[in-house]
Design a protein around this motif. Structure first.
Motif, PDB file in Angstrom:
ATOM      1  N   GLY A 206       0.812  -1.211   0.000  1.00 18.09           N
ATOM      2  CA  GLY A 206       0.000   0.000   0.000  1.00 18.09           C
ATOM      3  C   GLY A 206       0.842   1.257   0.000  1.00 18.09           C
ATOM      4  N   THR A 207       0.182   2.362  -0.079  1.00 15.63           N
ATOM      5  CA  THR A 207       0.860   3.658  -0.147  1.00 15.63           C
ATOM      6  C   THR A 207       0.439   4.533   1.023  1.00 15.63           C
ATOM      7  OG1 THR A 207      -0.913   4.518  -1.545  1.00 15.63           O
ATOM      8  CG2 THR A 207       0.998   3.573  -2.669  1.00 15.63           C
ATOM      9  N   ARG A 208       1.298   5.496   1.303  1.00 15.49           N
ATOM     10  CA  ARG A 208       1.023   6.439   2.386  1.00 15.49           C
ATOM     11  C   ARG A 208       0.895   7.840   1.799  1.00 15.49           C
ATOM     12  NH1 ARG A 208       4.584   4.552   7.588  1.00 15.49           N
ATOM     13  NH2 ARG A 208       2.986   5.833   8.611  1.00 15.49           N
ATOM     14  N   ARG A 209       0.041   8.609   2.407  1.00 10.71           N
ATOM     15  CA  ARG A 209      -0.137   9.992   1.980  1.00 10.71           C
ATOM     16  C   ARG A 209       1.020  10.849   2.479  1.00 10.71           C
ATOM     17  NH1 ARG A 209      -5.261   8.489   4.236  1.00 10.71           N
ATOM     18  NH2 ARG A 209      -6.849   8.151   2.620  1.00 10.71           N
ATOM     19  N   ALA A 210       1.022  12.097   2.083  1.00  9.77           N
ATOM     20  CA  ALA A 210       2.102  13.018   2.474  1.00  9.77           C
ATOM     21  C   ALA A 210       2.144  13.214   3.977  1.00  9.77           C
ATOM     22  CB  ALA A 210       1.922  14.357   1.763  1.00  9.77           C
ATOM     23  N   ASP A 211       0.977  13.127   4.622  1.00  4.89           N
ATOM     24  CA  ASP A 211       0.953  13.318   6.069  1.00  4.89           C
ATOM     25  C   ASP A 211       1.293  12.046   6.839  1.00  4.89           C
ATOM     26  OD1 ASP A 211      -1.268  11.763   5.658  1.00  4.89           O
ATOM     27  OD2 ASP A 211      -2.714  13.189   6.527  1.00  4.89           O
ATOM     28  N   GLY A 212       1.624  10.972   6.120  1.00  2.86           N
ATOM     29  CA  GLY A 212       2.018   9.721   6.761  1.00  2.86           C
ATOM     30  C   GLY A 212       0.891   8.737   6.978  1.00  2.86           C
ATOM     31  N   SER A 213      -0.352   9.148   6.752  1.00  5.70           N
ATOM     32  CA  SER A 213      -1.476   8.221   6.930  1.00  5.70           C
ATOM     33  C   SER A 213      -1.541   7.236   5.774  1.00  5.70           C
ATOM     34  CB  SER A 213      -2.787   9.017   7.035  1.00  5.70           C
ATOM     35  OG  SER A 213      -3.023   9.750   5.837  1.00  5.70           O
ATOM     36  N   TRP A 214      -2.182   6.109   6.032  1.00  4.80           N
ATOM     37  CA  TRP A 214      -2.241   5.044   5.040  1.00  4.80           C
ATOM     38  C   TRP A 214      -3.494   5.184   4.166  1.00  4.80           C
ATOM     39  CZ3 TRP A 214       1.539   1.496   4.193  1.00  4.80           C
ATOM     40  CH2 TRP A 214       2.521   1.366   5.184  1.00  4.80           C
ATOM     41  N   VAL A 215      -3.322   4.913   2.876  1.00  2.81           N
ATOM     42  CA  VAL A 215      -4.461   4.868   1.961  1.00  2.81           C
ATOM     43  C   VAL A 215      -5.164   3.525   2.167  1.00  2.81           C
ATOM     44  CG1 VAL A 215      -5.173   4.824  -0.463  1.00  2.81           C
ATOM     45  CG2 VAL A 215      -3.293   6.325   0.276  1.00  2.81           C
ATOM     46  N   PRO A 216      -6.491   3.527   2.406  1.00  2.00           N
ATOM     47  CA  PRO A 216      -7.204   2.265   2.624  1.00  2.00           C
ATOM     48  C   PRO A 216      -7.079   1.330   1.421  1.00  2.00           C
ATOM     49  CG  PRO A 216      -8.563   4.140   3.275  1.00  2.00           C
ATOM     50  CD  PRO A 216      -7.372   4.702   2.558  1.00  2.00           C
ATOM     51  N   GLN A 217      -7.170   0.033   1.711  1.00  2.00           N
ATOM     52  CA  GLN A 217      -7.075  -0.984   0.667  1.00  2.00           C
ATOM     53  C   GLN A 217      -8.373  -1.782   0.599  1.00  2.00           C
ATOM     54  OE1 GLN A 217      -3.577  -3.070   2.170  1.00  2.00           O
ATOM     55  NE2 GLN A 217      -2.384  -2.290   0.451  1.00  2.00           N
ATOM     56  N   LEU A 218      -8.597  -2.378  -0.544  1.00  2.00           N
ATOM     57  CA  LEU A 218      -9.729  -3.276  -0.715  1.00  2.00           C
ATOM     58  C   LEU A 218      -9.275  -4.715  -0.496  1.00  2.00           C
ATOM     59  CD1 LEU A 218     -11.369  -1.745  -3.923  1.00  2.00           C
ATOM     60  CD2 LEU A 218     -12.170  -1.551  -1.555  1.00  2.00           C
ATOM     61  N   PRO A 219     -10.177  -5.565   0.015  1.00  2.00           N
ATOM     62  CA  PRO A 219      -9.825  -6.982   0.175  1.00  2.00           C
ATOM     63  C   PRO A 219      -9.654  -7.656  -1.178  1.00  2.00           C
ATOM     64  CG  PRO A 219     -12.142  -6.636   0.678  1.00  2.00           C
ATOM     65  CD  PRO A 219     -11.536  -5.279   0.490  1.00  2.00           C
ATOM     66  N   SER A 220      -8.869  -8.715  -1.169  1.00  2.00           N
ATOM     67  CA  SER A 220      -8.620  -9.450  -2.409  1.00  2.00           C
ATOM     68  C   SER A 220      -8.295 -10.899  -2.064  1.00  2.00           C
ATOM     69  CB  SER A 220      -7.448  -8.820  -3.178  1.00  2.00           C
ATOM     70  OG  SER A 220      -6.250  -8.906  -2.396  1.00  2.00           O
ATOM     71  N   GLY A 221      -8.243 -11.732  -3.098  1.00  2.00           N
ATOM     72  CA  GLY A 221      -7.848 -13.117  -2.910  1.00  2.00           C
ATOM     73  C   GLY A 221      -8.944 -13.964  -2.282  1.00  2.00           C
ATOM     74  N   PRO A 222      -8.690 -15.262  -2.194  1.00  2.00           N
ATOM     75  CA  PRO A 222      -9.707 -16.177  -1.654  1.00  2.00           C
ATOM     76  C   PRO A 222      -9.995 -15.962  -0.166  1.00  2.00           C
ATOM     77  CG  PRO A 222      -7.624 -17.319  -2.000  1.00  2.00           C
ATOM     78  CD  PRO A 222      -7.480 -15.967  -2.623  1.00  2.00           C
ATOM     79  N   ASP A 223      -9.057 -15.318   0.568  1.00  2.00           N
ATOM     80  CA  ASP A 223      -9.294 -15.094   2.002  1.00  2.00           C
ATOM     81  C   ASP A 223     -10.029 -13.785   2.283  1.00  2.00           C
ATOM     82  OD1 ASP A 223      -7.268 -13.412   1.235  1.00  2.00           O
ATOM     83  OD2 ASP A 223      -5.753 -14.253   2.590  1.00  2.00           O
TER      84      ASP A 223
END
Length: 339
Positions: A206-223
């Protein structure tokens, strides 16, 4: 103290062998774990190499821990035998004192009568043969007392020598246990260092914004979990090996109320079979998992941790309301959510 009890304390070869082997392993790990001077940097070890070294160190640590507890058992047996011997000595001392008093009484009475081997109560005007029999009996009693005193003196001397030897062996064993305990502590610290290095070989997805917070991710894969949650699950499984399973995605969980299991951003690391309180050892393991997640919060994108009816978002533990059960109050599992 019995000879085998004393001999059991003198087996120090195994301790020295454990120290030599562990010291050699520690030296190898220090070379791996400590950064080299600039200009002489050694190639970074791969995850496979680190895991192989970790496996060797853990095997040696387990052997050393077994030696430590074997030594404690031997020490306890020696101390028990020494205590029993001290009790026997006290009983023998009582017999010795009694015998000594009897001999002193006989000697004093013999001195007052002036007739060796006799007592006033034995003196009579009867048949000389009876007097001789009484004198012979008295002499036999005296000789028995003397033999008893001499025999006990020998026993006491032997005991004192054995006790001194046993105390020295016990001291050596206690010193060995202390050194082994210190070595065990250093080894466990090295194990943690290697585990940390393995953890850091994996970049957080994943990626982080300029302020250090994390960009949310979507679930993936069979789990049905996010890549970031998948990494946290993998690292916890590798580092702590929870015995009761890991549960992540599920359709319930209260999306409206902010539950993150249906979003693939939370996992429960079980510390007991569902619904039962964990053992003391598994409570300790849960503490370690929770502490690790909080310590690595910024690096891994951990949002919060819930454990034992408390929540920690990175600024300390806070109590939570009672939800009515062991599982609902997170007593049987550590809950980790990521951004």
């Amino acid at each position: 103290m019995r000879r085998r009890d004393v001999a059991a304390l003198s087996r120090s070869g195994r301790w020295r062998g454990a120290f030599r082997g562990l010291t050699a392993s520690a030296a190898v790990l220090v070379l791996c774990a400590v950064p080299q001077a600039e200009g002489h940097a050694a190639p970074k070890p791969t995850a496979k190499q680190l895991r192989a070294e970790l496996a060797r160190l853990q095997k040696r640590s387990e052997s050393m821990i077994a030696e430590y507890y074997t030594g404690r058992v031997a020490l306890q047996k020696a101390e028990k035998a020494e205590k029993a011997a001290a009790g026997e000595l006290r009983r023998a001392q009582t017999d010795f004192d009694q015998a000594a008093r009897e001999v002193r009484t006989l000697a004093a009475q013999r001195y007052r009568t002036g007739i060796p081997g006799t007592l006033p109560v034995l003196m009579s005007a009867g048949d000389p043969a009876d007097l001789l029999n009484q004198m012979a009996l008295m002499q036999q009693i005296m000789e028995g007392r003397d033999a008893r005193l001499n025999g006990f003196a020998q026993v006491k001397d032997t005991y004192q020598r054995t006790k001194a030897s046993a105390e020295q062996r016990a001291k050596e064993l206690r010193d060995s246990l202390r050194k082994l305990g210190e070595q065990k502590k250093r080894t466990l610290e090295l194990i943690d260092t290697i585990k940390d290095r393995i953890d850091r070989l994996y970049p957080t997805p994943g990626t982080r914004r300029a302020d250090g917070s994390w960009v949310p991710q979507l679930p993936s894969g069979p789990d049905n979990i996010t890549p970031r949650m998948r990494l946290v699950r993998q690292l916890v499984a590798q580092r702590f090996s929870p015995h009761f399973g890991i549960g992540c995605y599920r359709v319930d969980g209260g999306i409206a109320g902010g539950g993150e299991h249906p979003l693939g951003r939370a996992c429960d690391f079980m510390m007991s079979s569902g619904g039962s309180m964990p053992s003391a050892g598994n409570v300790k393991l849960g503490d370690e998992v929770a502490a690790w997640a909080i310590e690595n919060k910024d690096r891994l994108g951990v949002k919060y941790v819930i454990w034992r009816q408390r929540i920690n978002t990175g600024s300390g533990w806070r109590g939570m309301s009672n939800r009515g059960g062991v599982t609902a109050n997170h007593y049987d599992h550590v809950h980790i959510s990521v951004y």
